[in-house]
Design a protein around this motif. Sequence first.
Motif, PDB file in Angstrom:
ATOM      1  N   MET A 277      -5.402   5.555 -11.453  1.00  0.00           N
ATOM      2  CA  MET A 277      -4.074   5.964 -10.990  1.00  0.00           C
ATOM      3  C   MET A 277      -3.055   4.840 -11.155  1.00  0.00           C
ATOM      4  O   MET A 277      -1.909   5.094 -11.553  1.00  0.00           O
TER       5      MET A 277
ATOM      6  N   LYS B 238      -7.511  15.508  -7.391  1.00  0.00           N
ATOM      7  CA  LYS B 238      -8.325  14.351  -6.995  1.00  0.00           C
ATOM      8  C   LYS B 238      -9.670  14.384  -7.703  1.00  0.00           C
ATOM      9  O   LYS B 238     -10.157  13.356  -8.192  1.00  0.00           O
TER      10      LYS B 238
ATOM     11  N   THR C 268       0.848  -1.184   0.000  1.00  0.00           N
ATOM     12  CA  THR C 268       0.000   0.000   0.000  1.00  0.00           C
ATOM     13  C   THR C 268       0.889   1.241   0.000  1.00  0.00           C
ATOM     14  O   THR C 268       1.872   1.305   0.722  1.00  0.00           O
ATOM     15  N   THR C 269       0.520   2.196  -0.820  1.00  0.00           N
ATOM     16  CA  THR C 269       1.215   3.477  -0.888  1.00  0.00           C
ATOM     17  C   THR C 269       0.176   4.573  -0.738  1.00  0.00           C
ATOM     18  O   THR C 269      -0.903   4.491  -1.321  1.00  0.00           O
ATOM     19  N   THR C 270       0.501   5.588   0.018  1.00  0.00           N
ATOM     20  CA  THR C 270      -0.412   6.702   0.207  1.00  0.00           C
ATOM     21  C   THR C 270       0.073   7.879  -0.617  1.00  0.00           C
ATOM     22  O   THR C 270       1.250   8.229  -0.576  1.00  0.00           O
ATOM     23  N   LEU C 271      -0.828   8.464  -1.390  1.00  0.00           N
ATOM     24  CA  LEU C 271      -0.530   9.666  -2.157  1.00  0.00           C
ATOM     25  C   LEU C 271      -1.359  10.802  -1.609  1.00  0.00           C
ATOM     26  O   LEU C 271      -2.567  10.670  -1.420  1.00  0.00           O
ATOM     27  N   LYS C 272      -0.717  11.931  -1.368  1.00  0.00           N
ATOM     28  CA  LYS C 272      -1.449  13.120  -0.948  1.00  0.00           C
ATOM     29  C   LYS C 272      -1.634  13.966  -2.186  1.00  0.00           C
ATOM     30  O   LYS C 272      -0.679  14.455  -2.783  1.00  0.00           O
ATOM     31  N   LEU C 273      -2.892  14.074  -2.605  1.00  0.00           N
ATOM     32  CA  LEU C 273      -3.230  14.786  -3.829  1.00  0.00           C
ATOM     33  C   LEU C 273      -3.925  16.098  -3.526  1.00  0.00           C
ATOM     34  O   LEU C 273      -4.773  16.160  -2.626  1.00  0.00           O
TER      35      LEU C 273
ATOM     36  N   LEU D 165       0.218   5.286 -13.442  1.00  0.00           N
ATOM     37  CA  LEU D 165       1.566   5.055 -12.920  1.00  0.00           C
ATOM     38  C   LEU D 165       2.293   3.974 -13.719  1.00  0.00           C
ATOM     39  O   LEU D 165       3.487   4.110 -14.008  1.00  0.00           O
TER      40      LEU D 165
ATOM     41  N   HIS E 191      -8.786   4.653  -8.182  1.00  0.00           N
ATOM     42  CA  HIS E 191      -7.624   3.822  -7.852  1.00  0.00           C
ATOM     43  C   HIS E 191      -7.100   3.112  -9.095  1.00  0.00           C
ATOM     44  O   HIS E 191      -5.901   3.148  -9.378  1.00  0.00           O
TER      45      HIS E 191
END
Length: 92
Positions: free
Chosen positions: A31, A13, A3-8, A35, A28
């Motif tokens: 994205m 968003k 799991t990776t968290t992206l702050k958009l 990527l 999801h």
Amino acid sequence: MSTTTLKLPDDLKERIAAVAADAGKTPHAFMVDALAAQTALAERRRAFVDAAVRAEQDVAEYGVVYDADAVFCYLQDTLAGKRARRPKAVKL
């Protein structure tokens, strides 16, 4: 799978949600696909640059090149089914 968290930013968003919905995907999935596509593009670009550097090193070491116009004409004639004279290597 990790799991990776992206702050958009909120506006990004919202834009992702809109285009993902148009594409029939979740944000999801959109994205992840984006990527993956950017990673593949970066890998192809790196391979291209690496090949160019190797070619430059070969020219520096051996000093042998082909005239691009002659190669292009050879390829065009060959693909057209014409008898084509193979280009000659030229020493720099």
